[in-house]
Design a protein around this motif. Sequence first.
Motif, PDB file in Angstrom:
ATOM      1  N   UNK A  73      -1.897   3.139   5.307  1.00  0.00           N
ATOM      2  CA  UNK A  73      -0.671   3.024   4.510  1.00  0.00           C
ATOM      3  C   UNK A  73      -0.026   1.592   5.169  1.00  0.00           C
ATOM      4  N   UNK A  74       0.110   0.769   3.899  1.00  0.00           N
ATOM      5  CA  UNK A  74       0.729  -0.573   4.188  1.00  0.00           C
ATOM      6  C   UNK A  74       2.073  -0.639   4.890  1.00  0.00           C
ATOM      7  N   UNK A  75       2.377  -1.747   5.411  1.00  0.00           N
ATOM      8  CA  UNK A  75       3.963  -1.719   6.103  1.00  0.00           C
ATOM      9  C   UNK A  75       4.668  -2.088   5.022  1.00  0.00           C
ATOM     10  N   UNK A  76       6.138  -1.594   5.326  1.00  0.00           N
ATOM     11  CA  UNK A  76       7.328  -1.619   4.407  1.00  0.00           C
ATOM     12  C   UNK A  76       7.515  -3.101   3.869  1.00  0.00           C
ATOM     13  N   UNK A  77       7.293  -4.170   5.039  1.00  0.00           N
ATOM     14  CA  UNK A  77       7.569  -5.459   4.927  1.00  0.00           C
ATOM     15  C   UNK A  77       6.541  -5.995   3.742  1.00  0.00           C
ATOM     16  N   UNK A  78       5.332  -5.820   4.088  1.00  0.00           N
ATOM     17  CA  UNK A  78       4.187  -6.143   3.013  1.00  0.00           C
ATOM     18  C   UNK A  78       4.435  -5.953   1.695  1.00  0.00           C
ATOM     19  N   UNK A  79       4.947  -4.466   1.306  1.00  0.00           N
ATOM     20  CA  UNK A  79       4.938  -3.852   0.195  1.00  0.00           C
ATOM     21  C   UNK A  79       6.207  -4.581  -0.510  1.00  0.00           C
ATOM     22  N   UNK A  81       6.954  -7.500  -0.003  1.00  0.00           N
ATOM     23  CA  UNK A  81       6.603  -9.018  -0.630  1.00  0.00           C
ATOM     24  C   UNK A  81       5.980  -8.701  -1.990  1.00  0.00           C
ATOM     25  N   UNK A  82       5.010  -7.921  -2.094  1.00  0.00           N
ATOM     26  CA  UNK A  82       4.484  -7.605  -3.388  1.00  0.00           C
ATOM     27  C   UNK A  82       5.558  -7.202  -4.430  1.00  0.00           C
ATOM     28  N   UNK A  83       6.648  -6.354  -3.961  1.00  0.00           N
ATOM     29  CA  UNK A  83       7.434  -6.282  -4.983  1.00  0.00           C
ATOM     30  C   UNK A  83       8.251  -7.368  -5.500  1.00  0.00           C
TER      31      UNK A  83
END
Length: 323
Positions: A73-79, A81-83
Amino acid sequence: MIKDWTKNEILEVYNTPLLELVTKSNEVHKQFHKIGEVQISSLLSIKTGGCTEDCAYCPQAARYHTDVKVHKLMDVEEVNKCAESAIQTGASRMCLGAAWREVRDNRDFDKVLDMVKSINAKGLEVCATLGMVTEEQAQKLASAGLYAYNHNLDTSEENYGNIITTRTYDDRLSTIKNARKAGLTICSGGIIGMGESVDDRIGMLHVLSQLKPVPESLPINALIPTEGTPLENQPPVPIWDMVRMIATTRIVMPTTAVRLSAGRLNMSMEGQALCFLAGANSIFAGEKLLTSPNPKLNEDMEMFSILGLSPKKAFSDKLQESN
Ligand code: SAM
Ligand code: DTB
Ligand code: SF4
């Protein structure tokens, strides 16, 4: 009054001569949607591969030997950035996908709830596709700000056992019910090109049209045959089948957002234009779907410019309803 369609009536629509069918579906489309307005959705695989299920089409099933690399599962921070990057591309919806059979009540789920909260705060419609959910889990997702839950029927009840054996059609329908009870909007559709008959396509549309209310969103995917999966040698889906499927969906479910989903890499711009004329009003943009390639962003931007399409804003259906 929304019409109750019989299977035979849907089949009759599907078999209408193509140009007549597209003319009819375009008339319905004009009545309920803005012509040329297409929602850009961004897809993100937040947990990739290693899935226990046996979905014959899926590159992420652990039992098939595909090129997909497992990723926790990806980290919230990374997600987040994608958003942010998705917003830059004109996306108004973001769909988070996890290669899970079902949601478990653990720290990973808490992390997903945090992802939903922060993406929702950025003004995007957040959708999630995490496998089966209970009503309580769906409620938690709704409270975190989730807008839609994606859970595809994929095919007809009759054909389902040829594609997936590790869970049943009724399991799929229960999850859809649970998400609905929690107040989430429903995104549910399927895949064509898996060797199914026209009757199977119609059967799937019939079940979806019988859901009360009907799904607000309905993705039509063209199978992306993936090396290592049982469906690796399936021939490509003819564009005409895609157009027929989209037009039929538009006529049977006039208010639903019809998503021209997987498989666009093999479709010409002319083919996609026909799909938009027939009633498709959303695409997944970005160079990757969950694990498979998708058209390049600049090519999609060029398509928007040539066809005169404009990206749909977030929550605009909701605004229309409340007016
Ligand atoms: N694991 C969750 C589930 O199965 O509900 C969510 C992710 S799953 C990858 C989401 C959907 O992607 C599937 O229901 C299927 O319709 C679609 N999909 C997966 N692999 C595909 C492929 N090779 N071609 C087209 N659509 C595909
Ligand atoms: C849907 O019906 N199609 C999208 C979204 N819902 C989650 C997924 C398509 C996946 C295509 C194969 C892959 O990239 O792994
Ligand atoms: Fe797992 Fe979903 Fe792929 Fe089926 S479609 S193998 S449940 S990730």
